[in-house]
Scaffold this motif. Sequence first.
Motif, PDB file in Angstrom:
ATOM      1  N   PRO A  96       3.097  40.488  29.444  1.00  0.00           N
ATOM      2  CA  PRO A  96       4.310  39.884  30.010  1.00  0.00           C
ATOM      3  C   PRO A  96       4.930  40.741  31.120  1.00  0.00           C
ATOM      4  O   PRO A  96       5.471  40.214  32.066  1.00  0.00           O
ATOM      5  N   THR A  97       4.838  42.062  30.994  1.00  0.00           N
ATOM      6  CA  THR A  97       5.424  42.944  32.001  1.00  0.00           C
ATOM      7  C   THR A  97       4.729  42.779  33.346  1.00  0.00           C
ATOM      8  O   THR A  97       5.370  42.755  34.389  1.00  0.00           O
ATOM      9  N   VAL A  98       3.411  42.630  33.336  1.00  0.00           N
ATOM     10  CA  VAL A  98       2.652  42.460  34.578  1.00  0.00           C
ATOM     11  C   VAL A  98       3.104  41.195  35.295  1.00  0.00           C
ATOM     12  O   VAL A  98       3.294  41.206  36.514  1.00  0.00           O
ATOM     13  N   TYR A  99       3.312  40.115  34.559  1.00  0.00           N
ATOM     14  CA  TYR A  99       3.736  38.862  35.176  1.00  0.00           C
ATOM     15  C   TYR A  99       5.131  38.974  35.773  1.00  0.00           C
ATOM     16  O   TYR A  99       5.419  38.389  36.811  1.00  0.00           O
ATOM     17  N   ARG A 100       6.001  39.750  35.137  1.00  0.00           N
ATOM     18  CA  ARG A 100       7.336  39.960  35.705  1.00  0.00           C
ATOM     19  C   ARG A 100       7.248  40.742  37.007  1.00  0.00           C
ATOM     20  O   ARG A 100       7.966  40.449  37.966  1.00  0.00           O
ATOM     21  N   ILE A 110       4.636  40.821  39.063  1.00  0.00           N
ATOM     22  CA  ILE A 110       4.057  39.908  40.058  1.00  0.00           C
ATOM     23  C   ILE A 110       5.122  38.941  40.558  1.00  0.00           C
ATOM     24  O   ILE A 110       5.248  38.725  41.770  1.00  0.00           O
ATOM     25  N   ASP A 111       5.903  38.360  39.664  1.00  0.00           N
ATOM     26  CA  ASP A 111       6.988  37.461  40.070  1.00  0.00           C
ATOM     27  C   ASP A 111       7.982  38.171  40.979  1.00  0.00           C
ATOM     28  O   ASP A 111       8.470  37.595  41.952  1.00  0.00           O
ATOM     29  N   TYR A 112       8.279  39.428  40.672  1.00  0.00           N
ATOM     30  CA  TYR A 112       9.191  40.217  41.495  1.00  0.00           C
ATOM     31  C   TYR A 112       8.612  40.401  42.899  1.00  0.00           C
ATOM     32  O   TYR A 112       9.308  40.237  43.895  1.00  0.00           O
ATOM     33  N   PHE A 113       7.320  40.735  42.993  1.00  0.00           N
ATOM     34  CA  PHE A 113       6.681  40.928  44.293  1.00  0.00           C
ATOM     35  C   PHE A 113       6.654  39.630  45.101  1.00  0.00           C
ATOM     36  O   PHE A 113       6.829  39.646  46.316  1.00  0.00           O
ATOM     37  N   VAL A 114       6.444  38.509  44.439  1.00  0.00           N
ATOM     38  CA  VAL A 114       6.473  37.218  45.120  1.00  0.00           C
ATOM     39  C   VAL A 114       7.890  36.940  45.614  1.00  0.00           C
ATOM     40  O   VAL A 114       8.092  36.508  46.756  1.00  0.00           O
ATOM     41  N   GLU A 115       8.870  37.189  44.779  1.00  0.00           N
ATOM     42  CA  GLU A 115      10.276  36.966  45.142  1.00  0.00           C
ATOM     43  C   GLU A 115      10.683  37.823  46.339  1.00  0.00           C
ATOM     44  O   GLU A 115      11.408  37.368  47.225  1.00  0.00           O
ATOM     45  N   LYS A 116      10.206  39.052  46.386  1.00  0.00           N
ATOM     46  CA  LYS A 116      10.546  39.980  47.468  1.00  0.00           C
ATOM     47  C   LYS A 116       9.646  39.819  48.686  1.00  0.00           C
ATOM     48  O   LYS A 116       9.717  40.600  49.634  1.00  0.00           O
ATOM     49  N   LYS A 117       8.794  38.814  48.678  1.00  0.00           N
ATOM     50  CA  LYS A 117       7.908  38.480  49.796  1.00  0.00           C
ATOM     51  C   LYS A 117       6.865  39.559  50.079  1.00  0.00           C
ATOM     52  O   LYS A 117       6.471  39.789  51.210  1.00  0.00           O
ATOM     53  N   LEU A 118       6.420  40.233  49.026  1.00  0.00           N
ATOM     54  CA  LEU A 118       5.352  41.219  49.161  1.00  0.00           C
ATOM     55  C   LEU A 118       3.989  40.609  48.856  1.00  0.00           C
ATOM     56  O   LEU A 118       2.965  41.105  49.303  1.00  0.00           O
TER      57      LEU A 118
END
Length: 92
Positions: free
Chosen positions: A1-5, A7-15
């Motif tokens: 679950p931590t990895v998905y969070r 990844i979601d953070y990186f997508v949100e931050k446009k990385l």
Amino acid sequence: PTVYRVIDYFVEKKLLHRIETGNKYVRCSHVNNFTTKHLGILFLCQSCHLSFEYMDEKFLEFIAYFSKGNKLAVDDSLVEVKGTCNKCLGRN
């Protein structure tokens, strides 16, 4: 679950970009500018899985024109174009 969070953070931050058709991710080519709206084109080779992001002023103008005419405020739009790259086609 931590990895998905993460990844979601990186997508949100446009990385990262999420490639919708393959449920995969690719690094954003504009990682230095966190405020850039993602209104680009992502070209994907179906043979070697090469990907590259392309930003074009005319494309951005078209998205702005189309969205204004249809009363839609576009925050994020990444168009995926699939095909075969020149290397895989034997056209270096």
